[in-house]
Enzyme design. Structure first.
Site, PDB file in Angstrom:
ATOM      1  N   GLY A  33       0.804  -1.214   0.000  1.00 31.28           N
ATOM      2  CA  GLY A  33       0.000   0.000   0.000  1.00 31.28           C
ATOM      3  C   GLY A  33       0.835   1.262   0.000  1.00 31.28           C
ATOM      4  O   GLY A  33       0.301   2.364   0.001  1.00 31.28           O
ATOM      5  N   CYS A  34       2.151   1.113   0.012  1.00 31.51           N
ATOM      6  CA  CYS A  34       3.052   2.262  -0.013  1.00 31.51           C
ATOM      7  C   CYS A  34       3.755   2.311  -1.361  1.00 31.51           C
ATOM      8  O   CYS A  34       4.164   1.279  -1.884  1.00 31.51           O
ATOM      9  CB  CYS A  34       4.099   2.157   1.098  1.00 31.51           C
ATOM     10  SG  CYS A  34       3.415   2.122   2.765  1.00 31.51           S
TER      11      CYS A  34
END
Length: 148
Positions: free
Chosen positions: A61-62
């Site tokens: 998610g980064c």
């Protein structure tokens, strides 16, 4: 975990730490200066031990690479994290000042309202905001796993 890092982690009450962060960012006149400060915080943040730079500690998610590990030490959770991006490293430094070396219940109960108060959420790209959310979710999820 790095024992020296644990011993040097702040034990300031959470609300006081959040207030200190808000005051630190209020000192700067514009977001260019605030970004420079954020980058400086990231550069000063202690590096993650090599043993934790593995896929099992990598957050999804980064946009950039972020590794996060939390370990129970007594009644508290101590987090270590790092990123390959300087601004994200600064965000990590902010989050760990508030959430590391706290009880799991304190971590769960603490809202990240300081992020909005300093204006960080409105000055990050959508992708970086997603990464910030992923980091918060991982920190709070680790705390919740201690209570389950």
């Amino acid at each position: 975990m790095n024992q020296e890092f644990f011993e040097n982690t702040l034990r300031t009450p959470i609300e006081e730490e959040k207030t200190k962060l808000i005051e630190e960012f209020a000192f700067f006149d514009n977001w260019t200066e605030r970004y420079e400060y954020l980058i400086d915080l990231g550069r000063k943040h202690p590096p993650l031990e090599e043993v934790y730079k593995r896929d099992e500690f990598k957050l999804s998610g980064c946009q950039s690479q972020v590794w996060l590990v939390g370990e129970r030490v007594g009644d508290r959770l101590l987090f270590q994290a790092m990123s390959d991006a300087v601004i994200v490293s600064g965000i990590i430094a902010l989050l760990l000042r508030v959430y590391s070396n706290r009880t799991p219940q304190d971590i769960i109960d603490t809202e990240p309202d300081f992020i909005h108060a300093i204006g960080l959420d409105s000055h990050l790209s959508a992708i970086r905001n997603n990464g910030l959310s992923a980091m918060l979710k991982a920190i709070k999820g680790r705390a919740q796993s201690e209570l389950d």
